[in-house]
Design a protein around this motif. Structure first.
Motif, short mmCIF file in Angstrom:
data_model
loop_
_atom_site.label_atom_id
_atom_site.label_comp_id
_atom_site.label_asym_id
_atom_site.label_seq_id
_atom_site.Cartn_x
_atom_site.Cartn_y
_atom_site.Cartn_z
N ALA A 153 0.81 -1.23 0.00
CA ALA A 153 0.00 0.00 0.00
C ALA A 153 0.84 1.27 0.00
O ALA A 153 0.31 2.36 0.13
N THR A 154 2.16 1.14 -0.15
CA THR A 154 3.03 2.31 -0.10
C THR A 154 2.66 3.30 -1.22
O THR A 154 2.56 2.93 -2.39
N GLY A 155 2.45 4.55 -0.83
CA GLY A 155 2.14 5.59 -1.80
C GLY A 155 0.68 5.65 -2.20
O GLY A 155 0.30 6.51 -2.99
N LYS A 156 -0.15 4.77 -1.69
CA LYS A 156 -1.56 4.79 -2.03
C LYS A 156 -2.35 5.64 -1.04
O LYS A 156 -1.86 6.00 0.02
N MET A 157 -3.58 5.93 -1.42
CA MET A 157 -4.41 6.82 -0.61
C MET A 157 -5.61 6.06 -0.07
O MET A 157 -6.05 5.06 -0.62
N SER A 158 -6.15 6.60 1.03
CA SER A 158 -7.31 5.97 1.66
C SER A 158 -8.57 6.31 0.85
O SER A 158 -8.62 7.30 0.11
N PRO A 159 -9.64 5.50 1.00
CA PRO A 159 -10.90 5.82 0.32
C PRO A 159 -11.45 7.19 0.70
O PRO A 159 -12.02 7.88 -0.15
N ALA A 160 -11.27 7.59 1.97
CA ALA A 160 -11.79 8.88 2.42
C ALA A 160 -11.11 10.03 1.68
O ALA A 160 -11.76 11.00 1.26
N GLN A 161 -9.78 9.94 1.49
CA GLN A 161 -9.06 10.99 0.79
C GLN A 161 -9.47 11.05 -0.68
O GLN A 161 -9.70 12.13 -1.24
N LEU A 162 -9.57 9.89 -1.32
CA LEU A 162 -9.95 9.85 -2.73
C LEU A 162 -11.39 10.32 -2.93
O LEU A 162 -11.70 11.02 -3.92
N TYR A 163 -12.27 9.94 -2.02
CA TYR A 163 -13.67 10.38 -2.12
C TYR A 163 -13.77 11.90 -2.03
O TYR A 163 -14.49 12.54 -2.81
N PHE A 164 -13.03 12.46 -1.09
CA PHE A 164 -13.09 13.91 -0.90
C PHE A 164 -12.50 14.66 -2.10
O PHE A 164 -13.10 15.60 -2.61
N GLU A 165 -11.33 14.23 -2.56
CA GLU A 165 -10.64 14.97 -3.62
C GLU A 165 -11.24 14.73 -5.00
O GLU A 165 -11.28 15.65 -5.82
N ARG A 166 -11.74 13.51 -5.26
CA ARG A 166 -12.18 13.18 -6.62
C ARG A 166 -13.70 13.21 -6.79
O ARG A 166 -14.18 13.53 -7.88
N GLU A 167 -14.43 12.87 -5.74
CA GLU A 167 -15.88 12.81 -5.87
C GLU A 167 -16.57 14.08 -5.37
O GLU A 167 -17.62 14.46 -5.91
N ILE A 168 -16.01 14.70 -4.35
CA ILE A 168 -16.63 15.92 -3.80
C ILE A 168 -16.05 17.16 -4.46
O ILE A 168 -16.77 17.98 -5.03
N LEU A 169 -14.73 17.33 -4.39
CA LEU A 169 -14.08 18.53 -4.92
C LEU A 169 -13.83 18.47 -6.42
O LEU A 169 -13.82 19.51 -7.07
N HIS A 170 -13.59 17.27 -6.94
CA HIS A 170 -13.08 17.12 -8.32
C HIS A 170 -11.85 18.01 -8.50
O HIS A 170 -11.72 18.74 -9.48
N GLU A 171 -10.96 17.92 -7.52
CA GLU A 171 -9.86 18.88 -7.39
C GLU A 171 -8.87 18.84 -8.55
O GLU A 171 -8.49 17.77 -9.04
N LEU A 172 -8.46 20.03 -8.96
CA LEU A 172 -7.47 20.17 -10.03
C LEU A 172 -6.06 20.03 -9.46
O LEU A 172 -5.82 20.39 -8.30
N ALA A 406 -22.87 34.82 -3.22
CA ALA A 406 -22.32 35.08 -4.56
C ALA A 406 -20.79 34.99 -4.56
O ALA A 406 -20.19 34.42 -5.48
N VAL A 407 -20.16 35.56 -3.52
CA VAL A 407 -18.70 35.53 -3.45
C VAL A 407 -18.19 34.12 -3.17
O VAL A 407 -17.17 33.70 -3.73
N SER A 408 -18.91 33.38 -2.34
CA SER A 408 -18.44 32.06 -1.90
C SER A 408 -18.51 31.00 -3.00
O SER A 408 -17.91 29.93 -2.84
N ILE A 409 -19.22 31.27 -4.09
CA ILE A 409 -19.33 30.28 -5.16
C ILE A 409 -17.96 29.92 -5.73
O ILE A 409 -17.74 28.79 -6.19
N VAL A 410 -17.01 30.86 -5.65
CA VAL A 410 -15.67 30.60 -6.20
C VAL A 410 -15.01 29.40 -5.51
O VAL A 410 -14.23 28.66 -6.14
N TYR A 411 -15.35 29.16 -4.25
CA TYR A 411 -14.77 28.03 -3.52
C TYR A 411 -15.39 26.70 -3.93
O TYR A 411 -14.87 25.64 -3.57
N MET A 412 -16.49 26.74 -4.65
CA MET A 412 -17.17 25.52 -5.07
C MET A 412 -16.67 25.00 -6.42
O MET A 412 -17.21 24.06 -6.98
N THR A 413 -15.64 25.63 -6.95
CA THR A 413 -15.04 25.19 -8.20
C THR A 413 -13.97 24.13 -7.92
O THR A 413 -13.52 23.98 -6.78
N PRO A 414 -13.53 23.38 -8.95
CA PRO A 414 -12.45 22.39 -8.75
C PRO A 414 -11.15 23.00 -8.22
O PRO A 414 -10.37 22.30 -7.58
#
Length: 562
Positions: A153-172, A406-414
């Motif tokens: 599992a070296t270098g791999k990520m937990s389901p919680a981290q992947l869910y947050f970054e890829r499913e919730i944030l869709h982070e760039l 209106a201002v806070s919408i910017v934080y809802m982007t990837p």
């Protein structure tokens, strides 16, 4: 010392005040023990080496946090007005209050974005199986949930981290090519968060004071349950040892001290004008000394508990993934709380969905306590400045909620987490430290410690000890100034999870900081201009602007000063 005759002059009773002392106490607890402790403290501690950060934090809490908390509560209660009106004691430094209100405005936007993320997780918690409890096929080989001990599992990520970054944030990975489009689900959650904030603000402090009994107690119940679960996870104690064991050489790093001092601001909600606002609704003669000791103690305990939970979970993740360095388990960042806490909840053997609902409901409740305090501060300043011309309360609260949404919408982007980190550093943390020094200078040096202590004695009937006097005049502003200077000399370019920002982002950040700090010379010039009748020379006008304004005085009594 000759006796001074004090003439009591009845004034108009404020339209709003706390129903009783307990409402004030619990409201301050819900304001101070909020997202700054549960969300911000763990990731700031993680970024700054765990135990290396805890020692400066506790020192800063003792010699900066408590003295400033006592000062702001006393100042707000004595003056009986918002942050700007409180600085009538030294009009030339009124820009300190204006800058603090702007920093509060920046804070409330990204605090509301954290509430939106919380609400998104809360809704997901009602699933038959927590969506972050196991790996998904779409995540490929990047995921390891600890179910198989034979997999490297070296270098791999937990389901919680992947869910947050890829499913919730869709982070760039970076924002060099823009922020991306807002996620409609997060925008909907953000709208719901601002609707609740707006409704509470419309009802005023009487309703928020009643709600504070629940807002101040419920989080502790959930935290203790999570703590008991976290410390029983395999490898948890390795993480907790990392949290408390300092790397002594890093204690000389000024950036660690800078992070500790600014975290105290967020933990206790000091130097943002919110405490001055809450205290202004107090009974004039209320003795708040014991309240301050209770609130600051509970605040520090909450931060330590949150740290133990987070680092206990990180220790468990390190054991699962085979990483020996706790500091390398996850990348950190503002989303750390949305990785570590869900990871622990997913490991509950019985009804983890129930505990997930309780936790994210708690986090949302903490967000309400924090954002309502910030919103109350902004609305009180507007009301103080414009009176009835500001319009009815519902219109003011509705306007603030609409603008904030209106201002806070910017934080809802990837790329929203990049912007959150940018605004937090330039628009809030950096300016808050400078303005906090200005606040101490205004009260302790321009107005005078002796005069301020006389006001406290007149108001509460107690003498102010030497510890508070020395801290207000020398220790607190001196330590903050030293941290600021060392930080400026040793400052490097801001990054997010090790990723550099494009140049235009730094330009935006500098403009944000400049807008807050330029309030200092702007209001100083205005104060000098207003006193053009005080004398013909510029020096006479400056001296007049450094003296308390004619409108300065207690909320419901008038005390002549020396």
């Amino acid at each position: 010392m000759p006796q001074t005759n004090i003439q009591i002059v009845a004034k108009e009773k404020p339209k709003e005040e706390w129903g009783n002392g307990l409402e004030f106490l619990f409201s301050c607890i819900s304001l101070s023990v909020g997202l700054g402790n549960i969300w911000r403290f763990p990731y700031i501690a993680f970024q700054n080496g765990g135990g290396t950060f805890v020692i400066p934090y506790l020192i800063a809490l003792l010699v900066i946090g408590r003295p400033v908390y006592y000062l702001e509560i006393s100042l707000g209660q004595f003056r009986g007005g918002g942050a700007l009106r409180a600085f009538d004691l030294a009009p030339i430094l009124k820009g300190v209050a204006a800058g603090q209100v702007l920093a509060t405005g920046a804070s409330i936007t990204y605090y509301s974005s954290i509430m939106a993320l919380t609400l998104r997780f809360l809704l997901a918690s009602f699933s038959s199986e927590l969506p972050w409890s196991s790996c998904r096929d779409s995540w490929g080989n990047d995921c390891h949930d600890g179910s198989s001990l034979n997999v490297n599992a070296t270098g791999k990520m937990s389901p919680a981290q992947l869910y947050f970054e890829r499913e919730i944030l869709h982070e760039l990975p970076n924002i060099d090519n823009g922020l991306g489009l807002p996620n409609w689900q997060l925008v909907a959650c953000l709208a719901a968060a601002w609707l609740i904030i707006g409704l509470v603000l419309i009802r005023g402090i009487k309703s928020s004071g009643k709600a504070a009994y629940f807002l101040g107690v419920f989080p502790y119940v959930v935290l203790l349950v999570l703590l008991l679960r976290a410390v029983t996870l395999p490898g948890a104690w390795d993480g907790i040892v990392y949290f408390f064991k300092p790397q002594w050489r890093e204690l000389l790093n000024p950036l660690v001290w800078y992070a500790a001092v600014t975290q105290v601001f967020f933990s206790l909600a000091i130097c943002f004008g919110t405490l001055i606002t809450y205290a202004s609704y107090n009974n004039f003669n209320r003795n708040v000394y014991n309240d301050i000791l209770i609130i600051t103690t509970m605040d520090s305990c909450s931060s330590i508990i949150a740290g133990c939970i987070t680092f206990g979970i990180l220790g468990n993740l390190a054991k699962q993934t085979g990483i020996s360095d706790i500091g390398s388990v996850v990348k950190g960042g503002a989303g750390l709380a949305f990785i570590s806490y869900p990871e622990a909840i997913a490991k509950f053997e019985y009804v983890p969905q129930m505990f997930a609902v309780l936790f994210f409901l708690m986090l949302f409740v903490l967000g309400i306590g924090s954002t309502v305090g910030m919103g109350s501060c902004i609305l009180r300043v507007i009301r103080d400045q414009f009176g009835q011309r500001a319009g009815p309360s519902w219109a003011l609260a509705g306007g603030l909620a609409t603008l904030g949404f209106a201002v806070s919408i910017v934080y809802m982007t990837p790329g929203g987490q990049f912007i959150l980190n940018l605004v937090d550093f330039y628009g809030v943390s950096f300016t808050a430290l400078i303005l906090a020094i200005g606040e101490l200078v205004a009260v302790a040096w321009f107005y005078g410690v002796r005069r301020f202590c006389a006001d406290i004695k007149y108001m509460m009937g107690i003498e102010t000890g030497w510890f508070w006097r020395i801290c207000w005049a020398y220790v607190t502003p001196g330590l903050m100034s030293a941290v600021l200077l060392y930080t400026l000399f040793d400052m490097s370019a801001l990054t997010y999870k090790g990723v550099a920002y494009p140049q235009v982002a730094h330009v935006f950040g500098c403009c944000l900081a400049a807008f807050g700090l330029l309030q200092l010379p702007g209001w100083a010039l205005y104060a000098v201009y207003k006193r053009r009748k005080a004398g013909d020379s510029l020096w006479q006008r400056l001296c007049a602007a450094c003296q308390p304004a004619e409108s300065w005085g207690p909320a419901n009594a008038q005390m002549p000063h020396e």
